[in-house]
Design a protein around this motif. Structure first.
Motif, PDB file in Angstrom:
ATOM      1  N   VAL A  87       1.210   8.425 -21.406  1.00  0.00           N
ATOM      2  CA  VAL A  87       0.309   9.264 -21.173  1.00  0.00           C
ATOM      3  C   VAL A  87       0.915  10.731 -21.488  1.00  0.00           C
ATOM      4  N   SER A  88       0.597  11.542 -22.526  1.00  0.00           N
ATOM      5  CA  SER A  88       1.013  12.552 -22.842  1.00  0.00           C
ATOM      6  C   SER A  88       0.533  13.804 -22.529  1.00  0.00           C
ATOM      7  N   ALA A  89       0.874  15.039 -22.143  1.00  0.00           N
ATOM      8  CA  ALA A  89       0.177  16.332 -21.877  1.00  0.00           C
ATOM      9  C   ALA A  89      -0.697  16.622 -22.992  1.00  0.00           C
ATOM     10  N   SER A  90      -1.896  17.038 -22.785  1.00  0.00           N
ATOM     11  CA  SER A  90      -2.888  17.456 -23.601  1.00  0.00           C
ATOM     12  C   SER A  90      -2.638  18.862 -24.213  1.00  0.00           C
ATOM     13  N   LYS A  91      -1.835  19.616 -23.286  1.00  0.00           N
ATOM     14  CA  LYS A  91      -1.655  21.146 -23.576  1.00  0.00           C
ATOM     15  C   LYS A  91      -0.096  21.348 -23.027  1.00  0.00           C
ATOM     16  N   ALA A  92       0.477  22.508 -23.366  1.00  0.00           N
ATOM     17  CA  ALA A  92       1.802  22.836 -22.699  1.00  0.00           C
ATOM     18  C   ALA A  92       1.290  23.410 -21.239  1.00  0.00           C
ATOM     19  N   GLY A  93       2.211  23.380 -20.199  1.00  0.00           N
ATOM     20  CA  GLY A  93       2.108  23.894 -18.936  1.00  0.00           C
ATOM     21  C   GLY A  93       2.914  23.516 -18.004  1.00  0.00           C
ATOM     22  N   VAL A  94       2.443  23.589 -16.686  1.00  0.00           N
ATOM     23  CA  VAL A  94       3.349  23.185 -15.599  1.00  0.00           C
ATOM     24  C   VAL A  94       2.625  21.955 -14.929  1.00  0.00           C
ATOM     25  N   LEU A  95       3.416  20.759 -14.752  1.00  0.00           N
ATOM     26  CA  LEU A  95       2.664  19.787 -14.087  1.00  0.00           C
ATOM     27  C   LEU A  95       2.424  19.958 -12.618  1.00  0.00           C
ATOM     28  N   GLY A  96       1.130  19.740 -12.346  1.00  0.00           N
ATOM     29  CA  GLY A  96       0.822  19.314 -10.771  1.00  0.00           C
ATOM     30  C   GLY A  96       1.181  18.469 -10.196  1.00  0.00           C
ATOM     31  N   PRO A  97       0.603  18.292  -8.880  1.00  0.00           N
ATOM     32  CA  PRO A  97       0.970  16.920  -7.919  1.00  0.00           C
ATOM     33  C   PRO A  97       0.552  15.512  -8.738  1.00  0.00           C
ATOM     34  N   GLN A  98       1.303  14.827  -8.372  1.00  0.00           N
ATOM     35  CA  GLN A  98       1.071  13.384  -8.836  1.00  0.00           C
ATOM     36  C   GLN A  98      -0.001  12.864  -7.804  1.00  0.00           C
ATOM     37  N   VAL A  99      -1.169  12.348  -8.195  1.00  0.00           N
ATOM     38  CA  VAL A  99      -2.251  11.774  -7.521  1.00  0.00           C
ATOM     39  C   VAL A  99      -2.048  10.253  -7.330  1.00  0.00           C
ATOM     40  N   ALA A 100      -1.233   9.685  -8.374  1.00  0.00           N
ATOM     41  CA  ALA A 100      -1.126   7.906  -8.254  1.00  0.00           C
ATOM     42  C   ALA A 100       0.399   8.023  -8.435  1.00  0.00           C
ATOM     43  N   LYS A 101       1.122   7.301  -7.460  1.00  0.00           N
ATOM     44  CA  LYS A 101       2.495   7.162  -7.515  1.00  0.00           C
ATOM     45  C   LYS A 101       2.984   5.826  -8.145  1.00  0.00           C
ATOM     46  N   GLU A 102       4.048   5.838  -8.456  1.00  0.00           N
ATOM     47  CA  GLU A 102       4.648   4.645  -9.097  1.00  0.00           C
ATOM     48  C   GLU A 102       4.366   3.410  -8.363  1.00  0.00           C
ATOM     49  N   GLY A 103       4.001   2.195  -9.011  1.00  0.00           N
ATOM     50  CA  GLY A 103       3.445   1.091  -8.537  1.00  0.00           C
ATOM     51  C   GLY A 103       2.131   0.872  -8.191  1.00  0.00           C
ATOM     52  N   ASP A 104       1.256   1.918  -8.185  1.00  0.00           N
ATOM     53  CA  ASP A 104      -0.081   2.249  -7.902  1.00  0.00           C
ATOM     54  C   ASP A 104      -0.735   1.425  -9.111  1.00  0.00           C
ATOM     55  N   GLU A 105      -1.856   0.760  -8.633  1.00  0.00           N
ATOM     56  CA  GLU A 105      -2.858   0.154  -9.722  1.00  0.00           C
ATOM     57  C   GLU A 105      -3.946   1.303 -10.063  1.00  0.00           C
ATOM     58  N   VAL A 106      -4.290   1.762 -11.198  1.00  0.00           N
ATOM     59  CA  VAL A 106      -5.326   2.784 -11.426  1.00  0.00           C
ATOM     60  C   VAL A 106      -6.187   2.241 -12.476  1.00  0.00           C
TER      61      VAL A 106
END
Length: 95
Positions: A48-67
């Motif tokens: 999944v890529s960034a749709s615009k340039a910017g600064v990444l916010g907090p991760q809502v889903a962690k590695e291993g989470d099912e989304v």
């Protein structure tokens, strides 16, 4: 302006994915179209890529989470990439 990064449509009959690996961390600057997270399903791996340039916010889903498709992964503060002040130049050595 904040942009939401969500789980994209993953293919016919695929409704969930697992967050395999975050490629960028909160607070990091990202370029438009730069991959930020890898998702895996039983059929495919997707970046999944960034749709615009910017600064990444907090991760809502962690590695291993099912989304689920459409679930929020993180946010992106658009237009802030490269907005950090440049580091101060080192003074020239005295002779």
């Amino acid at each position: 302006m904040s942009v939401e990064i969500k789980v994209p449509t993953l293919g016919e009959s695929v409704t969930t994915a697992t967050v395999a690996k975050w490629l960028k961390q909160p607070g990091e600057a990202v370029k438009e179209d730069e991959p930020i997270v890898e998702l895996e399903t039983d059929k495919v791996s997707v970046e999944v890529s960034a749709s615009k340039a910017g600064v990444l916010g907090p991760q809502v889903a962690k590695e291993g989470d099912e989304v689920e498709v459409g679930a929020l992964l993180t946010t992106l503060e658009a237009g802030k990439a490269g907005a950090a002040p440049a580091p101060a130049a080192k003074p020239a050595p005295e002779a």
